[in-house]
Design an enzyme around this catalytic site. Sequence first.
Site, PDB file in Angstrom:
ATOM      1  N   TRP A   1     -23.517  13.369 -31.876  1.00  0.00           N
ATOM      2  CA  TRP A   1     -24.521  12.611 -32.618  1.00  0.00           C
ATOM      3  C   TRP A   1     -25.951  13.034 -32.249  1.00  0.00           C
ATOM      4  O   TRP A   1     -26.858  13.066 -32.990  1.00  0.00           O
ATOM      5  CB  TRP A   1     -24.373  11.117 -32.346  1.00  0.00           C
ATOM      6  CG  TRP A   1     -23.186  10.455 -33.088  1.00  0.00           C
ATOM      7  CD1 TRP A   1     -22.048   9.980 -32.658  1.00  0.00           C
ATOM      8  CD2 TRP A   1     -23.084  10.535 -34.553  1.00  0.00           C
ATOM      9  NE1 TRP A   1     -21.149   9.729 -33.563  1.00  0.00           N
ATOM     10  CE2 TRP A   1     -21.804   9.966 -34.703  1.00  0.00           C
ATOM     11  CE3 TRP A   1     -23.784  10.882 -35.683  1.00  0.00           C
ATOM     12  CZ2 TRP A   1     -21.358   9.875 -36.056  1.00  0.00           C
ATOM     13  CZ3 TRP A   1     -23.169  10.760 -36.950  1.00  0.00           C
ATOM     14  CH2 TRP A   1     -21.953  10.215 -37.287  1.00  0.00           C
TER      15      TRP A   1
ATOM     16  N   ASP B   1     -31.172   6.459 -30.636  1.00  0.00           N
ATOM     17  CA  ASP B   1     -30.182   6.026 -31.644  1.00  0.00           C
ATOM     18  C   ASP B   1     -29.118   4.970 -31.123  1.00  0.00           C
ATOM     19  O   ASP B   1     -28.541   5.525 -29.987  1.00  0.00           O
ATOM     20  CB  ASP B   1     -29.602   7.433 -32.186  1.00  0.00           C
ATOM     21  CG  ASP B   1     -28.215   7.061 -33.089  1.00  0.00           C
ATOM     22  OD1 ASP B   1     -28.039   5.802 -33.127  1.00  0.00           O
ATOM     23  OD2 ASP B   1     -27.583   8.078 -33.170  1.00  0.00           O
TER      24      ASP B   1
ATOM     25  N   LYS C   1     -20.702  -0.440 -36.299  1.00  0.00           N
ATOM     26  CA  LYS C   1     -19.798  -0.407 -35.031  1.00  0.00           C
ATOM     27  C   LYS C   1     -20.132  -1.748 -34.355  1.00  0.00           C
ATOM     28  O   LYS C   1     -19.158  -2.408 -34.087  1.00  0.00           O
ATOM     29  CB  LYS C   1     -20.558   0.536 -34.132  1.00  0.00           C
ATOM     30  CG  LYS C   1     -20.211   1.997 -34.349  1.00  0.00           C
ATOM     31  CD  LYS C   1     -20.860   2.806 -35.511  1.00  0.00           C
ATOM     32  CE  LYS C   1     -20.227   4.026 -35.603  1.00  0.00           C
ATOM     33  NZ  LYS C   1     -21.252   4.972 -36.147  1.00  0.00           N
TER      34      LYS C   1
HETATM   35  C1  PLP Z   1     -21.765   6.192 -36.430  1.00  0.00           C
HETATM   36  C2  PLP Z   1     -22.996   6.660 -35.898  1.00  0.00           C
HETATM   37  C3  PLP Z   1     -24.078   7.395 -36.516  1.00  0.00           C
HETATM   38  C4  PLP Z   1     -24.045   7.412 -38.221  1.00  0.00           C
HETATM   39  O1  PLP Z   1     -24.156   6.572 -38.886  1.00  0.00           O
HETATM   40  P1  PLP Z   1     -23.979   6.196 -40.347  1.00  0.00           P
HETATM   41  O2  PLP Z   1     -24.000   4.943 -40.733  1.00  0.00           O
HETATM   42  O3  PLP Z   1     -22.722   6.946 -40.768  1.00  0.00           O
HETATM   43  O4  PLP Z   1     -25.001   7.128 -40.919  1.00  0.00           O
HETATM   44  C5  PLP Z   1     -25.071   7.914 -35.860  1.00  0.00           C
HETATM   45  N1  PLP Z   1     -25.423   7.811 -34.728  1.00  0.00           N
HETATM   46  C6  PLP Z   1     -24.229   7.442 -33.891  1.00  0.00           C
HETATM   47  C7  PLP Z   1     -24.406   7.220 -32.536  1.00  0.00           C
HETATM   48  C8  PLP Z   1     -23.212   6.837 -34.333  1.00  0.00           C
HETATM   49  O5  PLP Z   1     -22.121   6.302 -33.532  1.00  0.00           O
END
Ligand code: PLP
Length: 360
Positions: free
Chosen positions: A102, A172, A196
């Site tokens: 990521w 993030d 998540k």
């Molecule tokens: C799932 C995830 C993303 C992407 O999320 P989207 O909603 O698909 O854009 C970005 N960063 C991390 C750490 C993730 O687990």
Amino acid sequence: MSRVYNFSAGPAAVPVDVLKKAQQEMLEWHDSGMSVMEMSHRGKDFISIAEKAEADVRELMNVPENYKVLFLQGGATTQFSMVPMNLLRGKEKTCYVNTGAWSKKAIKEAKIHSNVHISASSESTNFTTIPAVDSWDVDQNAAYLHYTSNETIGGVEFHSIPDVGDIDLVADMSSNILSREFDVSKFGVIYAGGQKNMGPSGIALTIVRDDLIGNVKAGSPSMMDYKNHADAGSMFNTPATYSWYLMGLVFEWIKEQGGVSAIEAQNVRKAEKLYAAIDNSDFYANPVELTSRSRMNIPFTLANAELEGLFLSEAKSAGLVTLKGHRSVGGMRASIYNAMPEEGVDALISMMAEFERTKA
Ligand SMILES: *Cc1c(COP(=O)(O)O)cnc(C)c1O
């Protein structure tokens, strides 16, 4: 009806109580005569839902007054672009820490807008560690430093907020927001996709300090400007109303569990058990260095990779699903976010022991 234990990395399990509440309110929300998804986002009913969700997440995360909480579309991936577009403020250089899949995606987008300096990388350990913060090469004149607080695919997590000096810190937190306590005041921007730890996909939560709003790069589309969203209370265009509502139900549920500190204690217990089961076996293994292991996403391999297919089918028969590892890593991965009950982890541990006893 037989609900399974869903170990998916995302979209992931949602608390059953939240689904039941949504079910109860599906045809008619309170006395509105309609479903939330049919409501005008400008009407008083939806506004009350939206405001409650914001107030609850502010309370749960102890968000200071001088931060905006935005409910945006385009997932965390859109934030990969919005962060540099809004935070550069005339600068060219940005700092990124590369701890896995990521991080790399965030870096790729940032490179479109900025001159990315990699302050640290764990590529040399195949992303099984977090580089020691005192070894990071941080340019204090860069626009900000970005890191990924939990690497969903590699199963690597920061267990403290890196101290990087005065530079604005951006995280993030897609896969560990609300799973543990964070001091929001340490950050310039925090963002996370919904699917998540907060419910459904299609919505991202962005928490941004006021002074970082209003500096979007010239020529950017209006939708990319934090200011437009902040000024309009996240209703610059039609928001993802139903996802916003569900996120609000998840926030209420977290409050009912006793808040983030209570959830964190459960998450510690769940993860410790599962790691102990893996570590106490010669058949299962987790590649991540002990102090960098994620509480949310736990990848593990089988000593005999030929048994993976059988493992997955036996797990499925036991009501334990979506355990296949990410295609880039292989093996298995158990994602045990807030919504995974401790009984689900116990069931997985029992199934693993039984599999090892009878098939290994
Ligand atoms: C799932 C995830 C993303 C992407 O999320 P989207 O909603 O698909 O854009 C970005 N960063 C991390 C750490 C993730 O687990």
